[in-house]
Design a protein around this motif. Structure first.
Motif, short mmCIF file in Angstrom:
data_model
loop_
_atom_site.label_atom_id
_atom_site.label_comp_id
_atom_site.label_asym_id
_atom_site.label_seq_id
_atom_site.Cartn_x
_atom_site.Cartn_y
_atom_site.Cartn_z
N TYR A 1 0.83 -1.20 0.00
CA TYR A 1 0.00 0.00 0.00
C TYR A 1 0.87 1.26 0.00
O TYR A 1 0.63 2.19 -0.75
N PHE A 2 1.86 1.26 0.86
CA PHE A 2 2.72 2.44 0.96
C PHE A 2 3.43 2.71 -0.36
O PHE A 2 3.44 3.84 -0.85
N ASP A 3 4.03 1.68 -0.95
CA ASP A 3 4.74 1.86 -2.21
C ASP A 3 3.81 2.34 -3.31
O ASP A 3 4.20 3.13 -4.17
N LYS B 1 -7.10 5.60 13.21
CA LYS B 1 -6.22 4.49 13.60
C LYS B 1 -4.95 4.49 12.76
O LYS B 1 -3.84 4.32 13.27
N VAL B 2 -5.12 4.69 11.47
CA VAL B 2 -3.98 4.69 10.55
C VAL B 2 -3.06 5.88 10.84
O VAL B 2 -1.84 5.72 10.89
N ILE B 3 -3.64 7.03 11.05
CA ILE B 3 -2.84 8.22 11.34
C ILE B 3 -2.01 8.01 12.61
O ILE B 3 -0.81 8.27 12.63
N ARG B 4 -2.65 7.52 13.65
CA ARG B 4 -1.92 7.26 14.90
C ARG B 4 -0.78 6.26 14.67
O ARG B 4 0.33 6.45 15.15
N PHE B 5 -1.08 5.20 13.94
CA PHE B 5 -0.06 4.19 13.66
C PHE B 5 1.12 4.81 12.92
O PHE B 5 2.28 4.58 13.29
N LYS C 1 5.74 4.78 12.18
CA LYS C 1 6.34 4.93 10.85
C LYS C 1 6.37 6.40 10.46
O LYS C 1 5.87 6.80 9.41
N ARG C 2 6.98 7.19 11.31
CA ARG C 2 6.99 8.64 11.08
C ARG C 2 7.63 9.01 9.74
O ARG C 2 7.17 9.92 9.07
N ALA C 3 8.68 8.32 9.34
CA ALA C 3 9.32 8.63 8.05
C ALA C 3 8.34 8.38 6.90
O ALA C 3 8.34 9.14 5.92
N ASP C 4 7.52 7.36 7.01
CA ASP C 4 6.51 7.09 5.98
C ASP C 4 5.46 8.20 5.97
O ASP C 4 5.02 8.65 4.91
#
Length: 127
Positions: free
Chosen positions: A44-46, A86-90, A95-98
């Motif tokens: 998903y990220f990529d 939930k995703v934002i908190r995670f 994964k702050r760099a992401d």
């Protein structure tokens, strides 16, 4: 939940444009499965950072994300808003760099950060 939740409501709001709401087709996806399994998360990220081809649901997410940010997730239902939180908190906690990489693409001028940060803080989210 409020429009703050739209701020990088990645993985949750996925769906095609609709007149007044986003599709509920992906409302039952297991966010924990995505967020806690690196291989799945990375797909998903990529996709979102233009490093890999998107799955159909990833492409839909990528397509609607700018609209969700612009409109404050007004087309999101409550389940999508909670999932986005939930995703934002995670991302911010794990994964702050992401998060930062996504912000560079989807909010390069910092407009949404400024717009949503005060409200996010009400929910204990520090962006």
């Amino acid at each position: 939940m409020t429009r703050t939740i739209a701020f990088f409501g990645l993985f949750v709001v996925a769906g095609a444009y609709a007149a007044s709401t986003y599709t509920t087709q992906y409302d039952n996806i297991d966010l924990d499965e995505i967020l806690n399994h690196d291989r799945v998360y990375k797909k998903y990220f990529d996709c979102l950072v233009n490093k890999a081809k998107c799955t159909p649901d990833g492409k839909e997410l990528k397509d609607i994300l700018p609209d969700a940010l612009k409109t404050g997730c007004t087309k999101c239902n409550e389940k999508q808003k909670k999932g986005a939180e939930k995703v934002i908190r995670f991302l911010l906690e794990n994964k702050r760099a992401d998060f930062d990489a996504l912000e560079k693409i989807y909010d390069p001028s910092g407009t949404y950060r400024k717009k949503y940060a005060p409200e996010a803080q009400k929910y204990g989210i520090n962006v």
